[in-house]
Scaffold this active site. Structure first.
Site, PDB file in Angstrom:
ATOM      1  N   ARG A  43     -32.637 -66.322 -75.689  1.00 25.57           N
ATOM      2  CA  ARG A  43     -33.103 -66.390 -74.292  1.00 25.57           C
ATOM      3  C   ARG A  43     -34.540 -65.926 -74.131  1.00 25.57           C
ATOM      4  O   ARG A  43     -35.223 -66.329 -73.198  1.00 25.57           O
ATOM      5  CB  ARG A  43     -32.237 -65.472 -73.420  1.00 25.57           C
ATOM      6  CG  ARG A  43     -30.853 -66.008 -73.196  1.00 25.57           C
ATOM      7  CD  ARG A  43     -30.074 -65.013 -72.389  1.00 25.57           C
ATOM      8  NE  ARG A  43     -30.332 -65.215 -70.977  1.00 25.57           N
ATOM      9  CZ  ARG A  43     -29.385 -65.460 -70.091  1.00 25.57           C
ATOM     10  NH1 ARG A  43     -28.134 -65.497 -70.455  1.00 25.57           N
ATOM     11  NH2 ARG A  43     -29.680 -65.644 -68.824  1.00 25.57           N
ATOM     12  N   LYS A 142     -16.919 -65.120 -86.303  1.00 17.94           N
ATOM     13  CA  LYS A 142     -15.793 -64.455 -85.690  1.00 17.94           C
ATOM     14  C   LYS A 142     -16.309 -63.485 -84.625  1.00 17.94           C
ATOM     15  O   LYS A 142     -17.467 -63.103 -84.717  1.00 17.94           O
ATOM     16  CB  LYS A 142     -14.977 -63.703 -86.736  1.00 17.94           C
ATOM     17  CG  LYS A 142     -15.727 -62.535 -87.395  1.00 17.94           C
ATOM     18  CD  LYS A 142     -14.822 -61.682 -88.211  1.00 17.94           C
ATOM     19  CE  LYS A 142     -14.232 -60.553 -87.441  1.00 17.94           C
ATOM     20  NZ  LYS A 142     -15.133 -59.432 -87.211  1.00 17.94           N
ATOM     21  N   HIS A 172     -16.656 -63.517 -93.502  1.00 15.58           N
ATOM     22  CA  HIS A 172     -17.610 -63.216 -94.578  1.00 15.58           C
ATOM     23  C   HIS A 172     -16.952 -62.503 -95.762  1.00 15.58           C
ATOM     24  O   HIS A 172     -17.515 -62.466 -96.844  1.00 15.58           O
ATOM     25  CB  HIS A 172     -18.828 -62.457 -94.048  1.00 15.58           C
ATOM     26  CG  HIS A 172     -18.607 -61.003 -93.784  1.00 15.58           C
ATOM     27  ND1 HIS A 172     -17.999 -60.539 -92.654  1.00 15.58           N
ATOM     28  CD2 HIS A 172     -18.911 -59.906 -94.511  1.00 15.58           C
ATOM     29  CE1 HIS A 172     -17.945 -59.217 -92.700  1.00 15.58           C
ATOM     30  NE2 HIS A 172     -18.498 -58.799 -93.814  1.00 15.58           N
ATOM     31  N   LYS A 176     -17.508 -62.604-100.334  1.00 13.51           N
ATOM     32  CA  LYS A 176     -17.818 -61.452-101.197  1.00 13.51           C
ATOM     33  C   LYS A 176     -17.501 -61.803-102.647  1.00 13.51           C
ATOM     34  O   LYS A 176     -16.447 -62.379-102.935  1.00 13.51           O
ATOM     35  CB  LYS A 176     -17.002 -60.223-100.763  1.00 13.51           C
ATOM     36  CG  LYS A 176     -17.498 -59.638 -99.434  1.00 13.51           C
ATOM     37  CD  LYS A 176     -16.870 -58.299 -99.152  1.00 13.51           C
ATOM     38  CE  LYS A 176     -17.213 -57.822 -97.754  1.00 13.51           C
ATOM     39  NZ  LYS A 176     -18.488 -57.130 -97.649  1.00 13.51           N
ATOM     40  N   GLU A 210     -14.353 -47.858 -93.594  1.00 19.25           N
ATOM     41  CA  GLU A 210     -15.785 -47.748 -93.300  1.00 19.25           C
ATOM     42  C   GLU A 210     -16.072 -46.313 -92.879  1.00 19.25           C
ATOM     43  O   GLU A 210     -15.250 -45.686 -92.208  1.00 19.25           O
ATOM     44  CB  GLU A 210     -16.160 -48.672 -92.141  1.00 19.25           C
ATOM     45  CG  GLU A 210     -15.962 -50.135 -92.435  1.00 19.25           C
ATOM     46  CD  GLU A 210     -16.429 -50.991 -91.267  1.00 19.25           C
ATOM     47  OE1 GLU A 210     -17.599 -51.370 -91.240  1.00 19.25           O
ATOM     48  OE2 GLU A 210     -15.608 -51.248 -90.367  1.00 19.25           O
ATOM     49  N   ASP A 229     -10.702 -57.034 -84.895  1.00 25.91           N
ATOM     50  CA  ASP A 229     -11.987 -57.041 -85.592  1.00 25.91           C
ATOM     51  C   ASP A 229     -11.825 -57.193 -87.102  1.00 25.91           C
ATOM     52  O   ASP A 229     -12.649 -57.832 -87.757  1.00 25.91           O
ATOM     53  CB  ASP A 229     -12.721 -55.723 -85.277  1.00 25.91           C
ATOM     54  CG  ASP A 229     -14.175 -55.727 -85.720  1.00 25.91           C
ATOM     55  OD1 ASP A 229     -14.825 -56.779 -85.565  1.00 25.91           O
ATOM     56  OD2 ASP A 229     -14.669 -54.684 -86.197  1.00 25.91           O
ATOM     57  N   HIS A 234     -10.326 -60.470 -91.815  1.00 25.09           N
ATOM     58  CA  HIS A 234     -10.668 -60.032 -93.175  1.00 25.09           C
ATOM     59  C   HIS A 234      -9.440 -59.578 -93.975  1.00 25.09           C
ATOM     60  O   HIS A 234      -9.223 -60.026 -95.103  1.00 25.09           O
ATOM     61  CB  HIS A 234     -11.673 -58.882 -93.134  1.00 25.09           C
ATOM     62  CG  HIS A 234     -12.914 -59.175 -92.348  1.00 25.09           C
ATOM     63  ND1 HIS A 234     -13.498 -60.414 -92.337  1.00 25.09           N
ATOM     64  CD2 HIS A 234     -13.686 -58.388 -91.548  1.00 25.09           C
ATOM     65  CE1 HIS A 234     -14.579 -60.380 -91.562  1.00 25.09           C
ATOM     66  NE2 HIS A 234     -14.702 -59.165 -91.072  1.00 25.09           N
ATOM     67  N   LYS A 334     -12.579 -47.267 -88.904  1.00 25.86           N
ATOM     68  CA  LYS A 334     -13.971 -46.789 -88.843  1.00 25.86           C
ATOM     69  C   LYS A 334     -13.971 -45.271 -88.939  1.00 25.86           C
ATOM     70  O   LYS A 334     -12.980 -44.618 -88.647  1.00 25.86           O
ATOM     71  CB  LYS A 334     -14.611 -47.238 -87.533  1.00 25.86           C
ATOM     72  CG  LYS A 334     -14.696 -48.764 -87.449  1.00 25.86           C
ATOM     73  CD  LYS A 334     -15.922 -49.210 -86.691  1.00 25.86           C
ATOM     74  CE  LYS A 334     -16.015 -50.727 -86.629  1.00 25.86           C
ATOM     75  NZ  LYS A 334     -16.720 -51.311 -87.780  1.00 25.86           N
TER      76      LYS A 334
HETATM   77  C1  BG6 Z   1     -17.327 -57.287 -89.287  1.00 24.09           C
HETATM   78  C2  BG6 Z   1     -16.802 -56.371 -88.219  1.00 24.09           C
HETATM   79  O1  BG6 Z   1     -16.633 -58.501 -89.266  1.00 24.09           O
HETATM   80  O2  BG6 Z   1     -17.154 -56.669 -90.560  1.00 24.09           O
HETATM   81  C3  BG6 Z   1     -17.504 -55.016 -88.278  1.00 24.09           C
HETATM   82  O3  BG6 Z   1     -17.013 -56.959 -86.953  1.00 24.09           O
HETATM   83  C4  BG6 Z   1     -17.402 -54.435 -89.671  1.00 24.09           C
HETATM   84  O4  BG6 Z   1     -16.938 -54.116 -87.328  1.00 24.09           O
HETATM   85  C5  BG6 Z   1     -17.855 -55.441 -90.705  1.00 24.09           C
HETATM   86  O5  BG6 Z   1     -18.227 -53.282 -89.723  1.00 24.09           O
HETATM   87  C6  BG6 Z   1     -17.581 -54.939 -92.113  1.00 24.09           C
HETATM   88  O6  BG6 Z   1     -18.197 -55.786 -93.047  1.00 24.09           O
HETATM   89  P1  BG6 Z   1     -18.637 -55.249 -94.459  1.00 24.09           P
HETATM   90  O7  BG6 Z   1     -19.078 -56.456 -95.190  1.00 24.09           O
HETATM   91  O8  BG6 Z   1     -19.739 -54.262 -94.240  1.00 24.09           O
HETATM   92  O9  BG6 Z   1     -17.440 -54.577 -95.052  1.00 24.09           O
END
Ligand code: BG6
Length: 484
Positions: A43, A142, A172, A176, A210, A229, A234, A334
């Site tokens: 934007r 996502k 993603h 990996k 994390e 999330d 994942h 987290k």
């Molecule tokens: C994302 C989540 O999809 O993956 C985040 O939205 C998370 O909350 C992240 O921190 C973790 O990815 P990675 O590759 O750092 O483990």
């Protein structure tokens, strides 16, 4: 081959943190095809040069080894452009169409890294402006929806304008290197296959921990939570990779068919399993790496009485011939004790013990995703340390560190996935039916939590989550790998 990559959300967090660095690495390694043009869309009213300057400033924050030299950046900047658009305004798409049509690139990638609420609008407007041509691929980040209904709605809209083979739904974790090595381990070697089943495996644990909190994403996270999330996507994709049957070949649909079967075989939830086999938690204040950190409810953008979960641990089963009765434990959160993602396959103990040993972590295979990327095979061996008690064994491990073996400059997850989109390879992307099945399975948990007065259990930041998570797994006579 000329191609245009349009980055909707071109000034967003994901673009800065992941996409631009990944595109630059591909550019640096010469894997981005020649004739590439990257158009950031946002934007803000920015000129091309202002956009390039912004990216340059952001690149100063990435790891030194990944940072471009002045000369490299100048060459990369030459393929970057910016287009100011309000994505909710149909009129703004004409400028995009004009920019793309003027060049007429051989292929066009539309990467939709915007707020999910805009996904359907973007697809509709691309269709209305004639930008959904067969040479176009659309990448959707996502979260794709907030529940099964919204996910279906997005997929139905996308389907009106694009064929399934044009749609790249990103998870993603599939990009990996460790996940690709898991496929290689399972389907490129015959060694483990005979053992990969209920007769030999006691339980499988998937942990994505994390140490970071919600950072600046408090408002987003409030409406998302750890289940949506991390688990819906994942963690379930990892579960599919570990539990699926060997596909008949390496084509995208052969792989996705097998993953879909795993999702369809997950044990349905009952009132009893929802209360006993799922633990939701939320971090309270605590200490991470010696630094005091606030609790989730004190984070910016978070309701001080929030019940959003920042931790989930659950137990499930894949109800089929291979896995019947084997518990699969998933845990993610987290502000846990460290950044640690791994899958632990615990084999059954020996049928008859002749050694007087505490097995600990032995008899297991560990697939490390991060921070280290590798494989560990934990075994028992006769150590030398204890000469007297010659019959007591010690745990040892065979360690394959992929960074040491293949070099740490390997292709990162986003770089891998972006190159696959450009090449039209769908293997590492999620099909709509997989995604819908995953939503169908997580929804009973969401519904149950919506009426469960107990709310999430608090855990101190810097720990492994609520003690109920250890109690859940202890009921089966097992423990999480770090407690072994
Ligand atoms: C994302 C989540 O999809 O993956 C985040 O939205 C998370 O909350 C992240 O921190 C973790 O990815 P990675 O590759 O750092 O483990």
């Amino acid at each position: 081959m000329s191609f245009d990559l349009v980055l909707f959300g071109g000034t967003g967090d994901l673009t800065w943190r992941k996409l631009m660095p990944a595109l630059f690495q591909a550019f640096r390694h010469g894997t981005l095809p020649e004739g590439a043009r990257i158009i950031g869309v946002g934007r803000d009213k920015l000129s091309n040069d202002e956009y390039r300057d912004l990216i340059k400033t952001r690149f100063e924050k990435v790891d030194l080894a990944k940072r471009p030299s002045a000369d490299e950046f100048a060459r990369f900047a030459a393929i970057l452009e910016f287009l100011s658009m309000d994505l909710s305004k149909p009129g703004d798409y004409a400028a995009l169409a004009a920019t793309l049509n003027a060049r007429g690139a051989d292929s066009v990638v539309m990467y939709v890294a915007t707020a999910p609420a805009l996904f359907t609008t973007v697809c509709e407007q691309l269709g209305a402006s004639g930008l959904n041509t067969p040479k176009t691929r659309v990448v959707l980040e996502k979260p794709l929806g907030n529940d099964l209904a919204s996910n279906r709605n997005i997929n139905a809209t996308v389907r009106r304008f694009f064929e399934e083979k044009q749609v790249f739904r990103i998870d993603h974790y599939l990009g990996k290197p460790a996940v690709q090595n898991l496929f290689a381990l399972r389907f490129g070697n015959a060694l483990f296959e005979p053992l990969w089943r209920r007769e030999h495996i006691a339980n499988i644990q998937i942990t994505i921990a994390e140490d970071l909190g919600v950072e600046s994403r408090g408002a987003f996270y409030e409406t998302t939570g750890a289940l949506r999330d991390m688990v819906q996507n994942h963690a379930l994709q990892l579960l599919c990779a570990i539990g699926m049957e060997p596909p008949i070949n390496s084509h995208a649909d052969a792989i996705r068919d097998e993953k879909l079967k795993v999702l369809r075989s997950l044990k349905p939830w009952t009132r009893e399993t929802l209360t006993q086999d799922v633990v939701r938690g939320q971090y309270a204040s605590g200490t991470i790496n010696g630094t005091k950190v606030p609790g989730y409810r004190e984070e910016a953008g978070v309701n001080p009485a929030s019940n959003t979960e920042t931790f989930v641990a659950l137990r499930t089963e894949i109800a089929n011939w291979r896995w019947a009765g084997v518990p699969f434990y998933i845990r993610t959160g987290k502000r846990l004790a460290g950044r640690d993602a791994r899958i632990v396959v615990n084999f059954r103990p020996t049928p008859h013990a002749i050694f007087n040993s505490n097995v600990g972590m032995a008899n297991s295979l560990v697939i490390n995703l991060q921070p280290k990327d590798g494989l560990e095979l934990h075994l028992l061996a006769q150590g030398q340390a204890n000469r007297k008690a010659s019959q007591s064994l010690a745990p040892v491990q065979l360690d394959l560190d992929f960074d040491k073996r293949f070099g740490s400059e390997r292709v990162g997850a986003y770089e891998r996935l972006l190159l696959d989109v450009i090449d039209g390879r769908l293997n590492l992307f999620v099909r709509s039916d997989e995604q819908e099945e995953a939503w169908r399975w997580v929804e009973p948990m969401l519904d149950y939590w919506a009426v469960d007065a107990q709310g999430p259990r608090l855990y101190a930041a810097g720990t492994w989550g609520p003690s109920a998570s250890s109690a859940m797994i202890a009921r089966d006579g097992f423990c999480w790998s770090e407690e072994a």
